[in-house]
Design an enzyme around this catalytic site. Structure first.
Site, PDB file in Angstrom:
ATOM      1  N   GLU A 145      59.453  20.220  -1.399  1.00 17.97           N
ATOM      2  CA  GLU A 145      59.766  20.592   0.039  1.00 17.97           C
ATOM      3  C   GLU A 145      60.289  22.091   0.252  1.00 17.97           C
ATOM      4  OE1 GLU A 145      61.813  17.308   1.700  1.00 17.97           O
ATOM      5  OE2 GLU A 145      61.881  18.042   3.616  1.00 17.97           O
TER       6      GLU A 145
ATOM      7  N   ARG B 275      65.065   9.215 -13.070  1.00 17.92           N
ATOM      8  CA  ARG B 275      64.960   7.510 -12.959  1.00 17.92           C
ATOM      9  C   ARG B 275      63.747   6.964 -13.544  1.00 17.92           C
ATOM     10  NH1 ARG B 275      67.349  10.026  -8.368  1.00 17.92           N
ATOM     11  NH2 ARG B 275      65.334  10.494  -7.600  1.00 17.92           N
TER      12      ARG B 275
HETATM   13  P1  AMP Z   1      57.186  12.586  -4.782  1.00 14.63           P
HETATM   14  O1  AMP Z   1      56.904  13.718  -5.808  1.00 14.63           O
HETATM   15  O2  AMP Z   1      57.336  13.111  -3.344  1.00 14.63           O
HETATM   16  O3  AMP Z   1      56.458  11.485  -4.896  1.00 14.63           O
HETATM   17  O4  AMP Z   1      58.830  12.024  -5.062  1.00 14.63           O
HETATM   18  C1  AMP Z   1      59.155  11.457  -6.115  1.00 14.63           C
HETATM   19  C2  AMP Z   1      60.265  11.529  -6.865  1.00 14.63           C
HETATM   20  O5  AMP Z   1      61.298  11.780  -6.034  1.00 14.63           O
HETATM   21  C3  AMP Z   1      60.782  10.425  -7.766  1.00 14.63           C
HETATM   22  O6  AMP Z   1      61.191  10.795  -8.883  1.00 14.63           O
HETATM   23  C4  AMP Z   1      61.752   9.712  -7.026  1.00 14.63           C
HETATM   24  O7  AMP Z   1      62.768   9.066  -7.504  1.00 14.63           O
HETATM   25  C5  AMP Z   1      62.272  10.792  -5.760  1.00 14.63           C
HETATM   26  N1  AMP Z   1      62.001  10.601  -4.329  1.00 14.63           N
HETATM   27  C6  AMP Z   1      61.457  11.149  -3.577  1.00 14.63           C
HETATM   28  N2  AMP Z   1      61.564  10.367  -2.380  1.00 14.63           N
HETATM   29  C7  AMP Z   1      62.498   9.367  -2.430  1.00 14.63           C
HETATM   30  C8  AMP Z   1      62.863   8.325  -1.488  1.00 14.63           C
HETATM   31  N3  AMP Z   1      62.808   8.106  -0.370  1.00 14.63           N
HETATM   32  N4  AMP Z   1      63.899   7.717  -2.183  1.00 14.63           N
HETATM   33  C9  AMP Z   1      64.241   7.513  -3.337  1.00 14.63           C
HETATM   34  N5  AMP Z   1      63.666   8.365  -4.192  1.00 14.63           N
HETATM   35  C10 AMP Z   1      62.761   9.261  -3.983  1.00 14.63           C
END
Ligand code: AMP
Length: 174
Positions: free
Chosen positions: A98, A61
């Site tokens: 996770e 994205r």
């Molecule tokens: P993180 O590594 O936990 O910061 O997760 C970020 C990545 O996961 C990004 O590439 C987001 O597109 C996706 N992502 C994680 N949580 C969400 C959410 N609640 N809604 C949309 N995309 C998410």
């Protein structure tokens, strides 16, 4: 830019991709030409005077607004991809998700030390993905790193993973 209007356009999808996650779906924003343009213009205003030379977008994205902004700034776009997708020589970085470990890669010739880099992804949740991308980019000893998200989930405190010196900007906060 009407930030509230854009915030209201983001679609919440419960339990995607797994149970308990409230997914912030930006496709409902991107399909609106006016809002797409407003975001592109807001990003341009934020970064036009930073001396950026490359935008690094994170799969997948980060591949939507990243190249649009790169084109507006007249600079190059570099993809960071999941392991096994980039065709030439790569370096990689692994990080904990996770469930298990994920690995991202970048081409070894993607950046050089005089680059000023903006790392871009659509959303900051826990910050693990962006932290790994920053670690990858640091291996090129680039001049300066900026970080940008369209959406930041403030309550997850993802930005605390990054050292104080890095400027992190998000357009929309939840
Ligand atoms: P993180 O590594 O936990 O910061 O997760 C970020 C990545 O996961 C990004 O590439 C987001 O597109 C996706 N992502 C994680 N949580 C969400 C959410 N609640 N809604 C949309 N995309 C998410």
């Amino acid at each position: 830019m009407n930030t509230l209007e854009i915030k209201n356009s983001i679609r919440d999808v419960p339990n995607f991709p797994t149970e308990g996650i409230l997914f912030k779906d930006l496709t409902t924003v991107f399909k609106n030409g006016k809002q797409l343009q407003e975001i592109a213009d807001a990003l341009y205003e934020l970064y036009k005077n930073k001396g950026l030379t490359k935008i690094v977008g994170i799969e997948s994205r980060g591949f939507i607004m990243g190249p649009i902004l790169a084109e507006k700034l007249g600079i190059g776009f570099v993809p960071v991809r999941k392991k096994g997708k980039l065709p030439a020589d790569t370096i990689e970085e692994s990080y904990e998700k996770e469930y298990g470990i994920d690995t991202i890669q970048i081409h070894t010739d993607a950046l050089d030390p005089n680059d000023v880099v903006l790392l871009h992804d659509d959303l900051l949740a826990t910050g693990g993905t962006m932290k790994a991308a920053v670690n990858l980019v640091r291996k090129f000893h680039v001049e300066k790193i900026y970080i940008n998200f369209l959406v930041e989930l403030d309550f997850l405190k993802g930005r605390e993973l990054f050292e104080e010196g890095i400027e992190i900007e998000s357009i929309i906060h939840f």
